[in-house]
Scaffold this motif. Structure first.
Motif, PDB file in Angstrom:
ATOM      1  N   ILE A  81      27.866 -36.708 -91.986  1.00 19.95           N
ATOM      2  CA  ILE A  81      27.990 -35.538 -92.870  1.00 19.95           C
ATOM      3  C   ILE A  81      26.653 -34.807 -92.956  1.00 19.95           C
ATOM      4  O   ILE A  81      26.593 -33.570 -92.863  1.00 19.95           O
ATOM      5  N   ASP A  82      25.555 -35.561 -93.109  1.00 18.31           N
ATOM      6  CA  ASP A  82      24.226 -34.938 -93.197  1.00 18.31           C
ATOM      7  C   ASP A  82      23.893 -34.193 -91.909  1.00 18.31           C
ATOM      8  O   ASP A  82      23.322 -33.087 -91.944  1.00 18.31           O
ATOM      9  N   GLN A  83      24.245 -34.775 -90.760  1.00 17.55           N
ATOM     10  CA  GLN A  83      23.972 -34.125 -89.482  1.00 17.55           C
ATOM     11  C   GLN A  83      24.791 -32.849 -89.338  1.00 17.55           C
ATOM     12  O   GLN A  83      24.291 -31.816 -88.860  1.00 17.55           O
ATOM     13  N   ALA A  84      26.086 -32.930 -89.735  1.00 20.71           N
ATOM     14  CA  ALA A  84      26.945 -31.738 -89.662  1.00 20.71           C
ATOM     15  C   ALA A  84      26.406 -30.628 -90.554  1.00 20.71           C
ATOM     16  O   ALA A  84      26.420 -29.439 -90.187  1.00 20.71           O
ATOM     17  N   ARG A  85      25.900 -31.001 -91.727  1.00 23.71           N
ATOM     18  CA  ARG A  85      25.332 -30.013 -92.660  1.00 23.71           C
ATOM     19  C   ARG A  85      24.092 -29.355 -92.053  1.00 23.71           C
ATOM     20  O   ARG A  85      23.914 -28.137 -92.131  1.00 23.71           O
ATOM     21  N   ALA A  86      23.259 -30.186 -91.400  1.00 27.16           N
ATOM     22  CA  ALA A  86      22.044 -29.661 -90.772  1.00 27.16           C
ATOM     23  C   ALA A  86      22.383 -28.732 -89.612  1.00 27.16           C
ATOM     24  O   ALA A  86      21.664 -27.756 -89.353  1.00 27.16           O
ATOM     25  N   ASP A  87      23.484 -29.002 -88.918  1.00 23.74           N
ATOM     26  CA  ASP A  87      23.885 -28.178 -87.773  1.00 23.74           C
ATOM     27  C   ASP A  87      24.706 -26.964 -88.185  1.00 23.74           C
ATOM     28  O   ASP A  87      25.025 -26.124 -87.333  1.00 23.74           O
ATOM     29  N   GLY A  88      25.089 -26.899 -89.463  1.00 25.30           N
ATOM     30  CA  GLY A  88      25.967 -25.810 -89.896  1.00 25.30           C
ATOM     31  C   GLY A  88      27.329 -25.883 -89.255  1.00 25.30           C
ATOM     32  O   GLY A  88      27.927 -24.879 -88.864  1.00 25.30           O
ATOM     33  N   ALA A  89      27.846 -27.117 -89.144  1.00 23.70           N
ATOM     34  CA  ALA A  89      29.087 -27.355 -88.401  1.00 23.70           C
ATOM     35  C   ALA A  89      30.292 -27.462 -89.334  1.00 23.70           C
ATOM     36  O   ALA A  89      30.163 -27.695 -90.537  1.00 23.70           O
ATOM     37  N   ALA A  90      31.454 -27.284 -88.728  1.00 22.88           N
ATOM     38  CA  ALA A  90      32.712 -27.616 -89.397  1.00 22.88           C
ATOM     39  C   ALA A  90      33.075 -29.039 -89.004  1.00 22.88           C
ATOM     40  O   ALA A  90      32.730 -29.505 -87.917  1.00 22.88           O
ATOM     41  N   LEU A  91      33.791 -29.720 -89.893  1.00 20.46           N
ATOM     42  CA  LEU A  91      34.178 -31.108 -89.640  1.00 20.46           C
ATOM     43  C   LEU A  91      35.685 -31.202 -89.422  1.00 20.46           C
ATOM     44  O   LEU A  91      36.467 -30.787 -90.274  1.00 20.46           O
ATOM     45  N   ALA A  92      36.077 -31.723 -88.277  1.00 17.20           N
ATOM     46  CA  ALA A  92      37.480 -32.062 -88.034  1.00 17.20           C
ATOM     47  C   ALA A  92      37.513 -33.573 -87.835  1.00 17.20           C
ATOM     48  O   ALA A  92      36.749 -34.116 -87.041  1.00 17.20           O
ATOM     49  N   TYR A  93      38.376 -34.269 -88.576  1.00 20.47           N
ATOM     50  CA  TYR A  93      38.287 -35.724 -88.568  1.00 20.47           C
ATOM     51  C   TYR A  93      39.654 -36.382 -88.470  1.00 20.47           C
ATOM     52  O   TYR A  93      40.675 -35.836 -88.880  1.00 20.47           O
ATOM     53  N   THR A  94      39.629 -37.580 -87.884  1.00 21.31           N
ATOM     54  CA  THR A  94      40.850 -38.391 -87.722  1.00 21.31           C
ATOM     55  C   THR A  94      40.616 -39.761 -88.345  1.00 21.31           C
ATOM     56  O   THR A  94      40.927 -40.793 -87.745  1.00 21.31           O
ATOM     57  N   LEU A  95      40.055 -39.769 -89.534  1.00 21.67           N
ATOM     58  CA  LEU A  95      39.788 -41.030 -90.219  1.00 21.67           C
ATOM     59  C   LEU A  95      41.097 -41.642 -90.723  1.00 21.67           C
ATOM     60  O   LEU A  95      41.890 -40.980 -91.387  1.00 21.67           O
ATOM     61  N   VAL A  96      41.294 -42.911 -90.416  1.00 15.49           N
ATOM     62  CA  VAL A  96      42.520 -43.599 -90.819  1.00 15.49           C
ATOM     63  C   VAL A  96      42.380 -44.223 -92.210  1.00 15.49           C
ATOM     64  O   VAL A  96      43.322 -44.214 -93.005  1.00 15.49           O
ATOM     65  N   LEU A  97      41.204 -44.749 -92.511  1.00 18.60           N
ATOM     66  CA  LEU A  97      41.005 -45.445 -93.778  1.00 18.60           C
ATOM     67  C   LEU A  97      40.935 -44.453 -94.941  1.00 18.60           C
ATOM     68  O   LEU A  97      40.085 -43.550 -94.938  1.00 18.60           O
ATOM     69  N   PRO A  98      41.796 -44.578 -95.931  1.00 15.16           N
ATOM     70  CA  PRO A  98      41.832 -43.636 -97.069  1.00 15.16           C
ATOM     71  C   PRO A  98      40.499 -43.516 -97.792  1.00 15.16           C
ATOM     72  O   PRO A  98      40.110 -42.427 -98.215  1.00 15.16           O
ATOM     73  N   GLU A  99      39.758 -44.634 -97.926  1.00 18.59           N
ATOM     74  CA  GLU A  99      38.483 -44.610 -98.638  1.00 18.59           C
ATOM     75  C   GLU A  99      37.467 -43.715 -97.924  1.00 18.59           C
ATOM     76  O   GLU A  99      36.731 -42.942 -98.563  1.00 18.59           O
ATOM     77  N   LEU A 100      37.444 -43.779 -96.592  1.00 19.30           N
ATOM     78  CA  LEU A 100      36.520 -42.929 -95.838  1.00 19.30           C
ATOM     79  C   LEU A 100      36.928 -41.461 -95.919  1.00 19.30           C
ATOM     80  O   LEU A 100      36.075 -40.574 -96.010  1.00 19.30           O
ATOM     81  N   ARG A 101      38.225 -41.205 -95.887  1.00 18.56           N
ATOM     82  CA  ARG A 101      38.682 -39.812 -96.041  1.00 18.56           C
ATOM     83  C   ARG A 101      38.265 -39.253 -97.398  1.00 18.56           C
ATOM     84  O   ARG A 101      37.835 -38.105 -97.502  1.00 18.56           O
ATOM     85  N   ARG A 102      38.387 -40.072 -98.446  1.00 23.67           N
ATOM     86  CA  ARG A 102      38.022 -39.624 -99.790  1.00 23.67           C
ATOM     87  C   ARG A 102      36.531 -39.304 -99.873  1.00 23.67           C
ATOM     88  O   ARG A 102      36.133 -38.268-100.428  1.00 23.67           O
ATOM     89  N   ILE A 103      35.692 -40.184 -99.279  1.00 24.92           N
ATOM     90  CA  ILE A 103      34.242 -39.949 -99.298  1.00 24.92           C
ATOM     91  C   ILE A 103      33.903 -38.647 -98.600  1.00 24.92           C
ATOM     92  O   ILE A 103      33.108 -37.829 -99.094  1.00 24.92           O
ATOM     93  N   LEU A 104      34.517 -38.433 -97.428  1.00 22.30           N
ATOM     94  CA  LEU A 104      34.217 -37.210 -96.682  1.00 22.30           C
ATOM     95  C   LEU A 104      34.649 -35.973 -97.463  1.00 22.30           C
ATOM     96  O   LEU A 104      33.907 -34.986 -97.562  1.00 22.30           O
TER      97      LEU A 104
END
Length: 253
Positions: free
Chosen positions: A33-56
Motif C-alpha cells: 500500500i505504501d509503495q502504491a501510494r508513493a507511485d500514485g497508483a491504483a490498486l486492483a486486488y484478488t485477495l482471498v482472505l477477508p481480513e486482508l481485504r478489510r485492511i486494504l
C-alpha cells in the motif's frame, strides 16, 4: 486490467501493471500500500482472505481501488451449496497438477513398450508383462493420475533390460493373465490385423511359454504380480496405485 489499460494507453504515454504476488500477511500488504501510494497508483486486488481485504480497504482509502475477487466470491456464495475455502493460491496448485499430468502422459508415450530403457530409471512405476495384457492403456490411465509409468514387454527371445533388475521391487508391477483369455484376446487381435488366427502368436503353446517366462522374470525381480483376467483397466490401475502408495511387494493379487 490489460483490457482497461488499452483504453488509456496512447502514443508517448505508457501505463504499467505491476504485479505483487504472495501477499499473505498484513505487514507485507501495508508495504505494498505504501509503495502504491508513493507511485500514485491504483490498486486492483484478488485477495482471498477477508481480513486482508478489510485492511486494504481501510488503509488505502485515499487510493483508487478495485476488489476483483471479493464481488465474484460473494456472487458465487449465493448460488453454491458450499462455503469458499478462503485459501490463497489454489488456482496455482490446480495448474501445477495439470502440468504434472501432461508431463506424465508425455512420459508414458515416450517410454511405451520398452522403446527406451532409460525411461525405466526415471519412472515412478514400471509395468511388465507379455503382449496384450493392457500395459499401454494402464500406463496412460496412471498418467492421468500424475504417475510416470513406463512399460516393458516380456518376450522369451528378448532379454529384459538390465535396468529393470536394479529397481526396488515395489517400483515394478507384473501383469499376468489366464492363458485361455489371452488366447481369445490374441485371436481377436490377429483378426483386426487381417491375419489368420492360427498364427503362432495366438497358439496356446506359445502363450504358455510366454507366461511361464514372464513369471520367472517377475519372481527374479520379486515384484508384485496382478492377475488382469477379466479386469477393467480402471480396476487394475486402482490396485497398482494401492501397491504404489503402500509399498506392497511379493504378492499375487
Amino acid at each position: 486490467m490489460k483490457a482497461a489499460l488499452s483504453q488509456f494507453n496512447s502514443e508517448g504515454e505508457s501505463l504499467i501493471i505491476k504485479r505483487v504476488p504472495y501477499v499473505h500477511d498484513a505487514e507485507y500488504l501495508r508495504e505494498v500500500i505504501d509503495q502504491a501510494r508513493a507511485d500514485g497508483a491504483a490498486l486492483a486486488y484478488t485477495l482471498v482472505l477477508p481480513e486482508l481485504r478489510r485492511i486494504l480497504q481501510e488503509e488505502a482509502r485515499d487510493l483508487p481501488q478495485v476488489d476483483i475477487m471479493g464481488p465474484m466470491m460473494d456472487a458465487l456464495s449465493l448460488v453454491m451449496a458450499t462455503e469458499p475455502k478462503l485459501k490463497p493460491g489454489l488456482v496455482h496448485r490446480i495448474d501445477e497438477e495439470y502440468f504434472r499430468k501432461v508431463e506424465a502422459i508425455e512420459f508414458a508415450v515416450k517410454y511405451d513398450d520398452g522403446k527406451d530403457p532409460r525411461g525405466i530409471t526415471h519412472a515412478d512405476i514400471v509395468i511388465i508383462g507379455v503382449s496384450r495384457t493392457s500395459k499401454t492403456p494402464l500406463c496412460m490411465y496412471l498418467a492421468h493420475k500424475r504417475i510416470k509409468a513406463a512399460n516393458v514387454p516380456l518376450v522369451p527371445e528378448v532379454p529384459p533390460p538390465e535396468e529393470l533388475f536394479k529397481l526396488p521391487p515395489r517400483k515394478v508391477i507384473g501383469l499376468t493373465i489366464k492363458p485361455e483369455q489371452l488366447n481369445i484376446i490374441r485371436q481377436e487381435r490377429l483378426k483386426t490385423l487381417g491375419l489368420t488366427s492360427s498364427a503362432e502368436y495366438a497358439s496356446m503353446e506359445r502363450i504358455l511359454l510366454e507366461l511361464d517366462y514372464a513369471e520367472s522374470i517377475m519372481k527374479k525381480i520379486g515384484c508384485p504380480i496382478i492377475d488382469v483376467t477379466n479386469k477393467a483397466v480402471e480396476e487394475t490401475a486402482s490396485r497398482v496405485l494401492e501397491i504404489f502408495y503402500k509399498g506392497e511387494r511379493n504378492k499375487y493379487v
